[in-house]
Scaffold this active site. Sequence first.
Site, PDB file in Angstrom:
ATOM      1  N   SER A 119      17.516  44.416  48.939  1.00  0.00           N
ATOM      2  CA  SER A 119      16.596  44.906  49.245  1.00  0.00           C
ATOM      3  C   SER A 119      16.128  45.989  48.318  1.00  0.00           C
ATOM      4  O   SER A 119      14.620  46.417  48.188  1.00  0.00           O
ATOM      5  CB  SER A 119      16.362  44.967  50.351  1.00  0.00           C
ATOM      6  OG  SER A 119      17.986  46.520  50.402  1.00  0.00           O
ATOM      7  N   HIS A 140      15.531  38.175  45.897  1.00  0.00           N
ATOM      8  CA  HIS A 140      15.741  38.978  47.555  1.00  0.00           C
ATOM      9  C   HIS A 140      15.271  38.123  48.449  1.00  0.00           C
ATOM     10  O   HIS A 140      14.304  37.378  48.958  1.00  0.00           O
ATOM     11  CB  HIS A 140      14.919  40.140  47.608  1.00  0.00           C
ATOM     12  CG  HIS A 140      14.413  40.771  48.548  1.00  0.00           C
ATOM     13  ND1 HIS A 140      13.612  41.473  49.155  1.00  0.00           N
ATOM     14  CD2 HIS A 140      16.328  41.234  49.576  1.00  0.00           C
ATOM     15  CE1 HIS A 140      14.145  42.847  50.077  1.00  0.00           C
ATOM     16  NE2 HIS A 140      15.682  42.609  50.532  1.00  0.00           N
ATOM     17  N   ASN A 190       9.824  45.986  50.504  1.00  0.00           N
ATOM     18  CA  ASN A 190      10.020  47.072  51.007  1.00  0.00           C
ATOM     19  C   ASN A 190       9.924  48.566  51.166  1.00  0.00           C
ATOM     20  O   ASN A 190       9.719  49.522  51.763  1.00  0.00           O
ATOM     21  CB  ASN A 190      11.484  47.098  51.124  1.00  0.00           C
ATOM     22  CG  ASN A 190      12.460  46.042  52.071  1.00  0.00           C
ATOM     23  OD1 ASN A 190      12.362  46.054  52.872  1.00  0.00           O
ATOM     24  ND2 ASN A 190      14.107  45.738  51.502  1.00  0.00           N
TER      25      ASN A 190
END
Length: 291
Positions: A119, A140, A190
């Site tokens: 991530s 991902h 993220n």
Amino acid sequence: MDIRTVGIVGAGQMGNGIAHVFALAGYDVLLNDISAEGLEKAVATIDKNLERQVSRGKISGEEKAATLARIRTTLTLADLGPCDLIIEAATEREEIKQKIFEGLAAHLAPQTILTSNTSSISITRLASRTDRPEKFMGFHFMNPVPVMQLVELIRGIATDKETYDTLLAVVGRLGKTAASAEDFPAFIVNRILMPMINEAVYTLYEGVGNVRSIDESMKLGANHPMGPLELADFIGLDTCLAIMNVLHDGLGDTKYRPCPLLSKYVEAGWLGRKTQRGFYDYRGEVPVPTR
Ligand code: CAA
């Protein structure tokens, strides 16, 4: 390139979800983990999540049975060598991921595409330590994998077009949507999500709100399906901290410093749902805030 067999390394919360969606889409899946118990638990979780889909009329009982029949498990990493595509979904620690790619190296077929579900870790750096950086990509998935529509595709500096096009087609066959991200710390999701979660932890740390008021505010005030602290527990506080550290180290900006309270929960082993305690305590009938 035609992908038929998929090897998945790591049978944790991401690995089992990835195995689920690939097998459901018709791929033959070989799931690997270092723990036999971990593999058993993963298959039981996939069974339970497929059953949810049957009970909601999303798939038939026959599809569920066929999906489970397409999943095999192995404790031997080398068994994954002949797969067309390998997805590493182990713990978010660079040295562990590197060891896995090193362990696979001698056994890989020449055409095998290597990917990591990382991530946040640099795809270019992971790729540079393999014998095939041009066939290496970031792949991902989001948690829970069977529900979330998005897959981030991250090209390293050396990734070739054929590898990218192949994975784009795979995402289409899974019925999901791809977003392309450049290879910078934590990519897109993220880069945006973790600073928000970290800020929610600062909001708690500084006493601006309590666990319930922070989560309610973002659920009812910003229409998020989960509050940020509840979501942090769902993702895993160790993973959240690891991603904040990658952002902080990789971008060198103090705005990414992990909240000391987040570090303290991780030091306590309160990692969220997976250890039954995090910002909430999950040991009773309903989750209650731990502070
Ligand atoms: N497998 C299969 N189906 C599942 C499932 C699973 N693991 N989990 C939930 N579902 C299904 C349910 O059966 C239900 O189906 P229907 O719509 O047909 O009824 C649906 O998903 C919704 O689930 P629930 O009714 O149980 O609960 P909910 O409405 O509260 O939704 C949730 C649960 C989908 C998890 C929702 O709370 C949500 O979207 N939360 C945010 C999740 C999120 O932000 N994920 C990204 C995390 S970041 C990440 O993953 C990246 C990273 O690197 C850290």
